[in-house]
Design an enzyme around this catalytic site. Structure first.
Site, PDB file in Angstrom:
ATOM      1  N   HIS A  82       3.620  -2.349   3.254  1.00 52.27           N
ATOM      2  CA  HIS A  82       3.713  -0.924   2.637  1.00 52.27           C
ATOM      3  C   HIS A  82       5.154  -0.610   2.016  1.00 52.27           C
ATOM      4  CE1 HIS A  82       0.722  -0.928   5.687  1.00 52.27           C
ATOM      5  NE2 HIS A  82       0.426   0.062   4.935  1.00 52.27           N
ATOM      6  N   ASP A 111       0.940  -1.315  -0.099  1.00 54.21           N
ATOM      7  CA  ASP A 111       0.144   0.103  -0.086  1.00 54.21           C
ATOM      8  C   ASP A 111       0.815   1.426   0.000  1.00 54.21           C
ATOM      9  OD1 ASP A 111      -2.070  -1.808   0.111  1.00 54.21           O
ATOM     10  OD2 ASP A 111      -2.862  -0.893   1.942  1.00 54.21           O
TER      11      ASP A 111
END
Length: 286
Positions: free
Chosen positions: A251, A106
Site C-alpha cells: 500500500h 493499493d
C-alpha cells in the site's frame, strides 16, 4: 487511515462489520480475510474537514520505463473490448516459465509516500501496478500522471474503498465507474485492471467490472503493511512468498506507509539480485 481524504473509508468500515453476513450470503469471494473490516480498524472519527486543494502537478520525470504495449488511450473509433465475466479474480500471473513477479500498490496516490515508492522503483528500473482510489486521484492528479508517465499501470480500486458486496448494484457501479472516469481524464487511458477493496468480490462486482472493460486482479503475497507490522515483518512476507508468477500486495496510502517504503528498499534489490524480474500484467496473455 488518513484523517482528511480517507475518512469516508473509515465510515464505510464502521458499516462493514454489520454487512459482512449479508455479503457472505450474496456469494462474496474474498481473498483478503486479514483485511476484512473489524477490530481496531473500525474506529469512529470526527467529522472530516474540507478536502485539501489539489497538489501542484509534478514535472514529468526524464526517466521513463517502457510502457506496457497497448496501454495508451484506445482508438476512439474502436471501443475497448469487454472481457468475459469471471467468477474468481486473477490471483497469480502465469509468466510462461519466466522467473517474474508483479508488484502492486493499493489505496493511493498519496504525496507523503507514493513519490518515495516511485523513486525506489525508478532506481531499480521496475514497473508496478498502482490500484488507485478515485477520491485520492481527485486531490493528486499531478502525482497520478507522474505514475503513468514513468511507465506504471494505473488500476481501479473504487472511489472511496467500500466493502462492495454490502452495496446495491447502482452504488457499486458508481464507485467503480467514477474512478475509471477520473483516471481516464487524468492520464488519458481507462484502467484495464480492477481490484476490489478487501479482496471482496461478488457476482455484481465481477459483472460490473467486466462491463466497464476491466479484469479483476488479486494477489498471492499480502505484506499486511496496512497493519504496520514493522519493516522486518513486511520484508519477511515478501521473501517467503516470492515465487515465479507471484503478485505482491503493498500500500502507498491509507496510513503511515514509511515501513512499506523502508521494506521495499530492502526486499526489492534482494529479489532482483536473486534473479527475479518484475513485470506488468498483459491482457493479451490472458
Amino acid at each position: 487511515m488518513k484523517d482528511d481524504r480517507t475518512t469516508p473509508v473509515r465510515r464505510t468500515l464502521l458499516r462493514a462489520a454489520a454487512a459482512l453476513g449479508a455479503a457472505a450470503t450474496a456469494g462474496c469471494f474474498s481473498v483478503d480475510r486479514a483485511r476484512t473490516p473489524g477490530g481496531t480498524a473500525a474506529t469512529a472519527t470526527a467529522a472530516p474537514a474540507p478536502g485539501p486543494p489539489a497538489i501542484a502537478p509534478l514535472k514529468p520525470s526524464a526517466y521513463r520505463l517502457q510502457p506496457l504495449t497497448g496501454y495508451g488511450p484506445p482508438p476512439r473509433t474502436r471501443p475497448l473490448a469487454k472481457p468475459a465475466v469471471r467468477r474468481a479474480p486473477i490471483l497469480s500471473w502465469d509468466d510462461g516459465g519466466r522467473r517474474s513477479m508483479v508488484l502492486t500498490f493499493d489505496d493511493g496516490p498519496d504525496p507523503a509516500y507514493t513519490p518515495d515508492i516511485l523513486r525506489v522503483l525508478r532506481e531499480h528500473e521496475v514497473p508496478a501496478v498502482f490500484f488507485v482510489c478515485g477520491e485520492q486521484v481527485r486531490w493528486n492528479k499531478g502525482l497520478t500522471r507522474r505514475m503513468a508517465d514513468e511507465g506504471h499501470v494505473i488500476g481501479n480500486h473504487t472511489w472511496s474503498h467500500p466493502l462492495l458486496p454490502s452495496l446495491g448494484r447502482n452504488a457499486v457501479r458508481s464507485e467503480i465507474a467514477r474512478t475509471s472516469d477520473i483516471v481516464e481524464r487524468t492520464v488519458g487511458a481507462p484502467p484495464l485492471w480492477f481490484r476490489a477493496p478487501y479482496g471482496a468480490w461478488n457476482r455484481a462486482v465481477f459483472e460490473i467490472g467486466a462491463d466497464l472493460g476491466m479484469e479483476p486482479f488479486a494477489w498471492t503475497v499480502d505484506t499486511v503493511d496496512w497493519d504496520t507490522p514493522g519493516t522486518a515483518a513486511i520484508t519477511r512476507a515478501v521473501r517467503e512468498g516470492a515465487e515465479p508468477g507471484a503478485v505482491v500486495l503493498s500500500h502507498d496510502a491509507g496510513g503511515d506507509r514509511s515501513q512499506t517504503v523502508r521494506a521495499l528498499r530492502v526486499w526489492l534489490p534482494e529479489l532482483l539480485a536473486g534473479g527475479y524480474e518484475m513485470v506488468l500484467p498483459d491482457r493479451a496473455a490472458l
